[in-house]
Design a protein around this motif. Structure first.
Motif, PDB file in Angstrom:
ATOM      1  N   GLU A  98       0.860  -1.257  -0.218  1.00 33.83           N
ATOM      2  CA  GLU A  98       0.091  -0.110   0.066  1.00 33.83           C
ATOM      3  C   GLU A  98       0.901   1.328   0.117  1.00 33.83           C
ATOM      4  O   GLU A  98       0.650   2.224  -0.844  1.00 33.83           O
ATOM      5  CB  GLU A  98      -0.760   0.138   1.336  1.00 33.83           C
ATOM      6  CG  GLU A  98      -1.763   1.399   1.223  1.00 33.83           C
ATOM      7  CD  GLU A  98      -2.671   1.474   2.612  1.00 33.83           C
ATOM      8  OE1 GLU A  98      -3.545   0.638   2.780  1.00 33.83           O
ATOM      9  OE2 GLU A  98      -2.277   2.161   3.405  1.00 33.83           O
ATOM     10  N   ALA A  99       1.925   1.418   0.885  1.00 31.72           N
ATOM     11  CA  ALA A  99       2.864   2.485   1.035  1.00 31.72           C
ATOM     12  C   ALA A  99       3.186   2.724  -0.370  1.00 31.72           C
ATOM     13  O   ALA A  99       3.473   3.951  -1.062  1.00 31.72           O
ATOM     14  CB  ALA A  99       3.659   2.315   2.046  1.00 31.72           C
ATOM     15  N   VAL A 100       4.238   1.777  -1.079  1.00 27.32           N
ATOM     16  CA  VAL A 100       5.004   1.979  -2.162  1.00 27.32           C
ATOM     17  C   VAL A 100       3.829   2.270  -3.365  1.00 27.32           C
ATOM     18  O   VAL A 100       4.171   3.474  -4.063  1.00 27.32           O
ATOM     19  CB  VAL A 100       5.504   0.683  -2.666  1.00 27.32           C
ATOM     20  CG1 VAL A 100       6.213   0.920  -3.721  1.00 27.32           C
ATOM     21  CG2 VAL A 100       6.709   0.124  -1.397  1.00 27.32           C
ATOM     22  N   LEU A 117       8.500  -6.535  -3.880  1.00 26.85           N
ATOM     23  CA  LEU A 117       8.317  -5.738  -4.874  1.00 26.85           C
ATOM     24  C   LEU A 117       8.083  -6.337  -6.204  1.00 26.85           C
ATOM     25  O   LEU A 117       7.028  -5.664  -7.154  1.00 26.85           O
ATOM     26  CB  LEU A 117       9.915  -4.957  -5.470  1.00 26.85           C
ATOM     27  CG  LEU A 117      10.365  -4.057  -4.364  1.00 26.85           C
ATOM     28  CD1 LEU A 117      11.935  -3.825  -4.330  1.00 26.85           C
ATOM     29  CD2 LEU A 117       9.506  -2.882  -3.985  1.00 26.85           C
ATOM     30  N   SER A 118       8.076  -7.631  -6.433  1.00 26.06           N
ATOM     31  CA  SER A 118       7.606  -8.537  -7.567  1.00 26.06           C
ATOM     32  C   SER A 118       6.209  -8.389  -7.626  1.00 26.06           C
ATOM     33  O   SER A 118       5.701  -8.587  -8.728  1.00 26.06           O
ATOM     34  CB  SER A 118       8.368  -9.744  -7.621  1.00 26.06           C
ATOM     35  OG  SER A 118       7.582 -10.574  -6.342  1.00 26.06           O
ATOM     36  N   GLN A 119       5.538  -8.143  -6.435  1.00 28.10           N
ATOM     37  CA  GLN A 119       4.172  -8.230  -6.443  1.00 28.10           C
ATOM     38  C   GLN A 119       3.224  -6.922  -6.889  1.00 28.10           C
ATOM     39  O   GLN A 119       2.134  -6.878  -6.990  1.00 28.10           O
ATOM     40  CB  GLN A 119       3.653  -8.594  -5.163  1.00 28.10           C
ATOM     41  CG  GLN A 119       4.267 -10.108  -4.653  1.00 28.10           C
ATOM     42  CD  GLN A 119       3.614 -10.285  -3.263  1.00 28.10           C
ATOM     43  OE1 GLN A 119       2.832  -9.918  -2.809  1.00 28.10           O
ATOM     44  NE2 GLN A 119       4.705 -11.137  -2.712  1.00 28.10           N
ATOM     45  N   LEU A 120       4.253  -5.879  -7.126  1.00 29.13           N
ATOM     46  CA  LEU A 120       3.653  -4.561  -7.442  1.00 29.13           C
ATOM     47  C   LEU A 120       2.896  -4.445  -9.020  1.00 29.13           C
ATOM     48  O   LEU A 120       3.453  -5.421  -9.722  1.00 29.13           O
ATOM     49  CB  LEU A 120       4.528  -3.326  -7.593  1.00 29.13           C
ATOM     50  CG  LEU A 120       4.992  -3.238  -6.276  1.00 29.13           C
ATOM     51  CD1 LEU A 120       6.425  -2.103  -6.290  1.00 29.13           C
ATOM     52  CD2 LEU A 120       4.183  -2.437  -5.237  1.00 29.13           C
ATOM     53  N   SER A 171      17.101  -4.288 -12.368  1.00 29.49           N
ATOM     54  CA  SER A 171      16.565  -5.484 -13.390  1.00 29.49           C
ATOM     55  C   SER A 171      15.349  -5.144 -13.753  1.00 29.49           C
ATOM     56  O   SER A 171      14.682  -5.793 -14.773  1.00 29.49           O
ATOM     57  CB  SER A 171      17.161  -6.739 -12.790  1.00 29.49           C
ATOM     58  OG  SER A 171      16.353  -7.039 -11.507  1.00 29.49           O
ATOM     59  N   SER A 172      14.327  -4.340 -12.937  1.00 33.42           N
ATOM     60  CA  SER A 172      13.045  -4.354 -12.999  1.00 33.42           C
ATOM     61  C   SER A 172      12.523  -2.929 -13.891  1.00 33.42           C
ATOM     62  O   SER A 172      13.077  -2.062 -13.371  1.00 33.42           O
ATOM     63  CB  SER A 172      12.262  -4.419 -11.652  1.00 33.42           C
ATOM     64  OG  SER A 172      10.922  -4.058 -11.990  1.00 33.42           O
ATOM     65  N   LEU A 173      11.942  -3.183 -14.841  1.00 34.50           N
ATOM     66  CA  LEU A 173      11.468  -2.016 -15.493  1.00 34.50           C
ATOM     67  C   LEU A 173      10.447  -1.212 -14.777  1.00 34.50           C
ATOM     68  O   LEU A 173      10.246   0.055 -15.156  1.00 34.50           O
ATOM     69  CB  LEU A 173      10.789  -2.168 -16.767  1.00 34.50           C
ATOM     70  CG  LEU A 173      11.700  -3.032 -17.861  1.00 34.50           C
ATOM     71  CD1 LEU A 173      10.784  -3.412 -19.126  1.00 34.50           C
ATOM     72  CD2 LEU A 173      13.006  -2.040 -18.186  1.00 34.50           C
ATOM     73  N   LYS A 174       9.821  -1.807 -13.746  1.00 32.51           N
ATOM     74  CA  LYS A 174       8.814  -0.818 -12.715  1.00 32.51           C
ATOM     75  C   LYS A 174       9.300  -0.441 -11.640  1.00 32.51           C
ATOM     76  O   LYS A 174       8.541   0.049 -10.770  1.00 32.51           O
ATOM     77  CB  LYS A 174       7.503  -1.965 -12.456  1.00 32.51           C
ATOM     78  CG  LYS A 174       7.757  -2.993 -11.598  1.00 32.51           C
ATOM     79  CD  LYS A 174       6.648  -3.926 -11.609  1.00 32.51           C
ATOM     80  CE  LYS A 174       7.177  -5.255 -10.636  1.00 32.51           C
ATOM     81  NZ  LYS A 174       5.746  -6.128 -10.566  1.00 32.51           N
ATOM     82  N   LEU A 175      10.677  -0.662 -11.332  1.00 32.05           N
ATOM     83  CA  LEU A 175      11.177  -0.076 -10.231  1.00 32.05           C
ATOM     84  C   LEU A 175      12.269   1.107 -10.329  1.00 32.05           C
ATOM     85  O   LEU A 175      13.075   1.206 -11.482  1.00 32.05           O
ATOM     86  CB  LEU A 175      12.163  -1.119  -9.264  1.00 32.05           C
ATOM     87  CG  LEU A 175      10.980  -2.183  -9.097  1.00 32.05           C
ATOM     88  CD1 LEU A 175      11.778  -3.345  -8.239  1.00 32.05           C
ATOM     89  CD2 LEU A 175       9.926  -1.641  -8.025  1.00 32.05           C
ATOM     90  N   ARG A 176      12.413   2.031  -9.506  1.00 28.82           N
ATOM     91  CA  ARG A 176      13.294   2.863  -9.687  1.00 28.82           C
ATOM     92  C   ARG A 176      13.994   3.571  -8.131  1.00 28.82           C
ATOM     93  O   ARG A 176      13.170   3.790  -7.248  1.00 28.82           O
ATOM     94  CB  ARG A 176      12.922   4.389 -10.256  1.00 28.82           C
ATOM     95  CG  ARG A 176      13.891   5.673 -10.378  1.00 28.82           C
ATOM     96  CD  ARG A 176      13.157   7.006 -10.813  1.00 28.82           C
ATOM     97  NE  ARG A 176      14.036   7.971 -10.711  1.00 28.82           N
ATOM     98  CZ  ARG A 176      14.008   8.727  -9.419  1.00 28.82           C
ATOM     99  NH1 ARG A 176      12.982   8.572  -8.611  1.00 28.82           N
ATOM    100  NH2 ARG A 176      14.808   9.932  -9.511  1.00 28.82           N
ATOM    101  N   LEU A 177      15.216   3.353  -7.996  1.00 30.05           N
ATOM    102  CA  LEU A 177      15.843   3.921  -7.013  1.00 30.05           C
ATOM    103  C   LEU A 177      15.884   5.300  -6.919  1.00 30.05           C
ATOM    104  O   LEU A 177      16.638   6.026  -7.519  1.00 30.05           O
ATOM    105  CB  LEU A 177      17.440   3.154  -6.582  1.00 30.05           C
ATOM    106  CG  LEU A 177      18.120   3.573  -5.300  1.00 30.05           C
ATOM    107  CD1 LEU A 177      17.311   2.854  -4.259  1.00 30.05           C
ATOM    108  CD2 LEU A 177      19.397   3.147  -5.397  1.00 30.05           C
ATOM    109  N   ALA A 178      15.218   5.891  -5.789  1.00 30.79           N
ATOM    110  CA  ALA A 178      14.809   7.273  -5.539  1.00 30.79           C
ATOM    111  C   ALA A 178      15.556   7.663  -4.544  1.00 30.79           C
ATOM    112  O   ALA A 178      15.882   9.045  -4.413  1.00 30.79           O
ATOM    113  CB  ALA A 178      13.299   7.653  -5.340  1.00 30.79           C
ATOM    114  N   GLY A 179      16.147   7.169  -3.388  1.00 33.91           N
ATOM    115  CA  GLY A 179      16.858   7.767  -2.385  1.00 33.91           C
ATOM    116  C   GLY A 179      17.551   6.754  -1.481  1.00 33.91           C
ATOM    117  O   GLY A 179      17.267   5.411  -1.598  1.00 33.91           O
ATOM    118  N   LEU A 180      18.303   7.152  -0.756  1.00 35.87           N
ATOM    119  CA  LEU A 180      19.154   6.333   0.269  1.00 35.87           C
ATOM    120  C   LEU A 180      18.819   6.724   1.493  1.00 35.87           C
ATOM    121  O   LEU A 180      18.570   7.781   1.759  1.00 35.87           O
ATOM    122  CB  LEU A 180      20.510   6.568   0.067  1.00 35.87           C
ATOM    123  CG  LEU A 180      21.293   6.042  -0.970  1.00 35.87           C
ATOM    124  CD1 LEU A 180      22.924   6.174  -1.071  1.00 35.87           C
ATOM    125  CD2 LEU A 180      20.915   4.646  -1.359  1.00 35.87           C
TER     126      LEU A 180
END
Length: 396
Positions: A98-100, A117-120, A171-180
């Motif tokens: 829900e949060a993501v 994340l694969s369940q998004l 490796s996933s087209l639906k994910l982006r690393l936005a922060g640390l």
């Protein structure tokens, strides 16, 4: 000192809204002096009183939560997912998704979260954050607790697990690393430590060529105390390291707990019994407890005010002020050569809002009531005391 407290029913906490707002405003202004974009996340684990959480929201803070229970509490207190920063290993799959999906800042802590994340759903890109493991001994030895002040939190670049997590995300087209997320607390709480921890993160960002939106520095700061680092000192420390690597345009996120809540709460207790055990020693029993103001049982004294009606009382050589529990070591502090305390006198403990209420057990005497003093100096009861019936109501 807070005025006109004689009518309050003890034991009780007092939430000073003006002091709370002063801390939030002070940190916000300090960050704005150095950064175009910044956020303050109110640390729910430090003090989860719903009224304080709602006030933090009113003053523009995000809710920084570290479990599915805290996430649900923040939602009940009026926070939308986009108003939440979700950290820690105790996320549930349901609240994580829900949060993501709904735009919360979610900093991944565990490997199972990477798997979730694969369940998004497909068809869009989701921004996520990643917690970087920080070993204080490696980045700032002067602030370290021992030769290997490592951490059990975050993904380690040294072990290669951080790189593996980045590869998984990329490796996933639906994910982006936005922060640390680099939360780590040093006992010194020195700006030097934050300057070095931010620099270590900047090196990792440069090493992997990361294009990020934010750096979440976490918490662990001093609040508004004399002769201690200021909010501006910390903001300057962040900026120095980021500017060195050309990263000063990153949005800075801080998650102050102690810095906001400690000075915003006081605890009021009353003397309920006095007992002499020899010619020199008097024991003063109060209706408070060390559990209320010192849940780690580490302190030997407190920032306190002793409220007595008669300053002409005899001087006692030794008075030991104790709590109301049946524990022999529930001893709060010692008074030497001070005016005699009597039944009905009050003791006001200052700066006791950090971790006290969240770690206080329902041991012997249940949770005390909480008052707020608003910006106009008026008192309101915002939480009644816990009762035996409350415990029974949880049982099936």
């Amino acid at each position: 000192m807070i005025q006109n407290i004689n009518h309050l029913t003890t034991p009780c906490f007092i939430f000073d809204e003006a002091e709370f707002e002063r801390g939030i405003t002070g940190f916000r202004d300090a960050l704005k002096s150095y950064f175009n974009k910044s956020k303050i996340g109110y640390s729910v684990k430090t003090n989860s009183l719903p009224y304080a959480l709602q006030q933090a929201h009113r003053y523009g803070c995000k809710a920084e939560v570290v479990s599915h229970d805290e996430y649900r509490l923040a939602r009940l207190c009026g926070y939308e997912p986009q108003d939440i920063i979700y950290n820690g290993p105790m996320k549930s799959r349901e609240t994580f998704i829900e949060a993501v999906t709904c735009g919360a800042i979610v900093n991944i802590e565990t490997k199972r979260e990477l798997q979730w994340l694969s369940q998004l759903s497909e068809g869009r890109v989701y921004n996520i954050g990643l917690r970087l493991n920080i070993n204080i001994s490696h980045i700032s030895p002067e602030d370290a607790d021992g030769d290997d002040d490592n951490s059990r939190f975050g993904f380690s670049d040294e072990s290669g697990e951080f790189a593996e997590a980045i590869d998984y995300i990329n490796s996933s087209l639906k994910l982006r690393l936005a922060g640390l997320h680099i939360h780590r607390t040093a006992h010194s709480r020195s700006p030097r430590f934050y300057e070095r921890s931010v620099e270590s993160a900047a090196k990792v960002i440069e090493k992997y060529g990361l294009k990020l939106d934010y750096l979440d520095v976490g918490g662990g700061y001093f609040g508004i105390f004399p002769n201690k680092p200021t909010f501006s000192d910390y903001a300057e420390a962040f900026y120095k390291s980021l500017h060195l690597y050309g990263l000063e345009q990153l949005e800075i996120i801080v998650e102050p707990g102690n810095a906001l809540t400690a000075s915003g709460f006081k605890f009021l207790s009353e003397v309920i019994d006095v007992k002499r055990v020899n010619s020199k020693t008097r024991f003063i029993t109060t209706d408070g407890s060390r559990n209320d103001i010192d849940p780690f049982f580490k302190k030997t004294d407190y920032l306190k005010e002793i409220l007595i009606s008669d300053n002409n009382r005899p001087i006692e050589p030794l008075q030991i002020v104790t709590g109301c529990t049946c524990l022999e070591y529930d001893r709060l502090f010692t008074l030497k050569d001070s005016p005699r305390l009597e039944v009905g006198d009050q003791i006001l403990y200052n700066n006791v809002g950090a971790y006290t209420m969240t770690l206080s057990p329902q041991f012997i005497r249940l949770w005390p009531r909480v008052y707020t003093i608003d910006l106009h100096g008026n008192y309101h009861l915002i939480r009644r005391e816990s009762r035996a019936a409350d415990i029974m109501n949880l049982n099936i």
